[in-house]
Write a protein that holds these residues in place. Structure first.
Motif, PDB file in Angstrom:
ATOM      1  N   TYR A 332      -3.108  -8.191   5.389  1.00 49.06           N
ATOM      2  CA  TYR A 332      -3.240  -9.100   4.037  1.00 49.06           C
ATOM      3  C   TYR A 332      -2.837  -8.126   2.884  1.00 49.06           C
ATOM      4  O   TYR A 332      -2.690  -7.147   2.764  1.00 49.06           O
ATOM      5  CB  TYR A 332      -4.899  -9.004   3.753  1.00 49.06           C
ATOM      6  N   ALA A 333      -1.965  -9.164   1.901  1.00 47.47           N
ATOM      7  CA  ALA A 333      -1.384  -8.631   0.886  1.00 47.47           C
ATOM      8  C   ALA A 333      -2.475  -8.266  -0.279  1.00 47.47           C
ATOM      9  O   ALA A 333      -3.673  -8.936  -0.278  1.00 47.47           O
ATOM     10  CB  ALA A 333      -0.329  -9.678   0.266  1.00 47.47           C
ATOM     11  N   GLU A 335      -2.312  -9.479  -3.111  1.00 53.68           N
ATOM     12  CA  GLU A 335      -2.549 -10.690  -3.788  1.00 53.68           C
ATOM     13  C   GLU A 335      -3.175 -11.620  -3.245  1.00 53.68           C
ATOM     14  O   GLU A 335      -3.448 -12.807  -3.558  1.00 53.68           O
ATOM     15  CB  GLU A 335      -1.162 -11.356  -4.530  1.00 53.68           C
ATOM     16  N   PHE A 336      -4.066 -11.450  -2.095  1.00 51.27           N
ATOM     17  CA  PHE A 336      -4.674 -12.248  -1.211  1.00 51.27           C
ATOM     18  C   PHE A 336      -5.476 -13.062  -1.652  1.00 51.27           C
ATOM     19  O   PHE A 336      -6.545 -12.481  -2.505  1.00 51.27           O
ATOM     20  CB  PHE A 336      -4.994 -11.244   0.245  1.00 51.27           C
ATOM     21  N   ARG A 404       3.500 -13.843   3.083  1.00 51.27           N
ATOM     22  CA  ARG A 404       4.745 -13.653   2.141  1.00 51.27           C
ATOM     23  C   ARG A 404       5.566 -12.184   2.634  1.00 51.27           C
ATOM     24  O   ARG A 404       4.698 -11.437   3.097  1.00 51.27           O
ATOM     25  CB  ARG A 404       4.136 -13.612   0.677  1.00 51.27           C
ATOM     26  N   HIS A 406       6.971  -8.865   2.417  1.00 52.46           N
ATOM     27  CA  HIS A 406       6.701  -7.747   1.622  1.00 52.46           C
ATOM     28  C   HIS A 406       7.573  -6.411   2.469  1.00 52.46           C
ATOM     29  O   HIS A 406       7.214  -6.120   3.539  1.00 52.46           O
ATOM     30  CB  HIS A 406       5.165  -7.067   1.692  1.00 52.46           C
ATOM     31  N   VAL A 413      -1.047 -14.147   2.435  1.00 51.20           N
ATOM     32  CA  VAL A 413      -1.481 -14.228   0.906  1.00 51.20           C
ATOM     33  C   VAL A 413      -2.501 -15.031   0.593  1.00 51.20           C
ATOM     34  O   VAL A 413      -3.082 -15.497  -0.388  1.00 51.20           O
ATOM     35  CB  VAL A 413      -0.100 -14.598  -0.026  1.00 51.20           C
ATOM     36  N   TYR A 414      -2.741 -15.884   1.927  1.00 48.23           N
ATOM     37  CA  TYR A 414      -3.716 -17.195   1.749  1.00 48.23           C
ATOM     38  C   TYR A 414      -4.331 -17.538   3.208  1.00 48.23           C
ATOM     39  O   TYR A 414      -3.340 -17.672   3.964  1.00 48.23           O
ATOM     40  CB  TYR A 414      -3.132 -18.274   0.892  1.00 48.23           C
TER      41      TYR A 414
END
Length: 419
Positions: A332-333, A335-336, A404, A406, A413-414
């Motif tokens: 998970y990022a 900005e998730f 996304r 990285h 991100v979602y």
């Protein structure tokens, strides 16, 4: 690659015999034999393949073969009296008897939409002058599930829609059509902005003209033969704050054959015969990818991207199933988001849930993968059915993940439940 007049004409003749539906455009390598527009060909061409007839007429005009062009345009007007572009070309041909033509629409007609007609002629010609590499695959369609028999890709900047069939997971070209998009272009962000959205959507249902008449009354005339609503706004659109609704694939009013390249309020509109031809392939859950510009890739490059996308999804599934929480959360990022939940809340919840489990088994079915059209071109969307079983819980749900890039990895991100 520009084709000579003889090759174009020969290709058009061949197309009359291989096309599966009226007005559809199915391409094959043109035969070497030369052909001319004589006999019944203009009438047959205008009746069954209006777009090819327009292109042939434009080509003839540009090469000063005005008699041939006149036959084609007359045949077009007989077959499609509501085809405004054909009326424009007829005006040009009449004017050509007095002076050379400088451009499309040289005739002094009192039509404020002259530019729209010129734009339509230009994008239709562009499809012939620089045809897409149909032996290649659009990068957006990385994997189709077995339930998705067909998929649609819209090239918004070129006013073109492509239909693909699912050949054991490999998208194969079937047809393509001229389309109309929003008056102000694409990349919809708010209600009423008259733009067509960019993204991955799914056909939700079919609204026949009879149903539209009952629901919308006189307004139904705008949609011609019918409408196929799309799932805009999707979960990613909502997360990004995009608003609006009622984005459909639909026909055009019966009093016109086609609309300008940019003339809708945000929907994708098509000539009625084309919409009927396309509609015969559509069903609920058919993917419709709307992209600013289609990227065509070789089968080898497509396979490489597909395997990379599959690996990212499988790595997430495997690490979740392992109950190794840190490794699972590494997918998970920063900005998730999931609804209103950010990464810190997500980590706390998943850590607590996994601590109470002895084992977990996770199976993903009906997986479809899409290179999601976005401003920076770095989104991956995975859509699937999730079968979750653990020591204290069992459920099955539809899920959607957005990744996304990285550095060299894809990060989520979602995450959302797919309706």
């Amino acid at each position: 690659m520009r084709r000579s007049w003889l090759k174009i004409t020969a290709c058009l003749i061949a197309g009359l015999y291989v096309a599966p539906a009226a007005n559809s455009m199915q391409w094959s390598r043109p035969p070497s034999a030369a052909a001319t527009l004589t006999g019944e060909l203009p009438r047959v061409l205008a009746s069954s393949k209006p777009e090819e007839a327009v292109v042939a007429a434009l080509t003839a005009i540009r090469q000063n073969r005005l008699a041939e062009a006149d036959k084609l345009v007359d045949a077009l007007l007989d077959a499609r009296p509501n085809y405004r572009l054909a009326h424009l070309l007829k005006g040009d041909l009449l004017m050509a008897r007095a002076q050379p033509l400088a451009t499309i629409g040289s005739a002094p007609i009192a039509d404020e939409k002259l530019k729209d007609l010129r734009d339509e002629a230009a994008v239709r010609m562009a499809r012939y002058n620089a045809p897409p590499p149909l032996s290649e695959i659009p990068a957006n369609l990385l994997q189709l599930s077995s339930s998705q028999r067909f998929a649609v890709v819209v090239d918004a900047s070129r006013s073109r829609l492509y239909l693909f069939r699912n050949d054991n997971g490999v998208p194969r070209y079937v047809l393509d059509f001229y389309i109309t998009i929003g008056k102000l272009g694409f990349d919809k962000s708010r209600e009423g902005d008259q733009r067509t959205p960019l993204g991955v959507y799914f056909v939700t249902n079919h609204m026949a003209r009879e149903q539209l008449d009952k629901t919308y009354g006189q307004r139904a005339a705008l949609y011609g033969v019918g409408a196929w609503p799309l799932s805009y706004p999707n979960d990613w659109d909502k997360q990004q704050g995009r608003t609006g609704s009622g984005i459909w694939l639909h026909g055009v009013p019966y009093d016109t054959y086609s609309r300008a390249p940019k003339a809708s309020n945000g929907c994708v509109a098509m000539p009625n015969a084309d919409m009927e031809a396309l509609g015969s392939y559509l069903q609920a859950n058919t993917p419709v990818v709307i992209s600013p510009k289609v990227e065509w890739v070789s089968s080898e490059e497509w396979q490489r991207r597909r395997e990379a996308a599959r690996s990212s999804v499988e790595g997430w599934r495997r690490d979740w199933e392992s109950l190794d929480t840190p490794r699972y959360l590494s997918h998970y990022a920063g900005e998730f988001k999931s609804g209103s939940m950010g990464l810190s809340e997500w980590k706390a919840q998943k850590t607590a849930v996994n601590a109470g489990k002895q084992w977990a088994k996770i199976k993903l079915d009906d997986v479809s993968l899409f290179d999601y059209p976005s401003a920076d071109g770095s989104l991956l969307m995975a859509n699937f059915a999730q079968d979750y079983k653990s020591s204290n819980l069992e459920n099955r749900s539809q899920k959607r993940l957005y990744f996304r890039r990285h550095s060299s990895d894809w990060k989520i991100v979602y995450e959302a439940a797919a309706g």
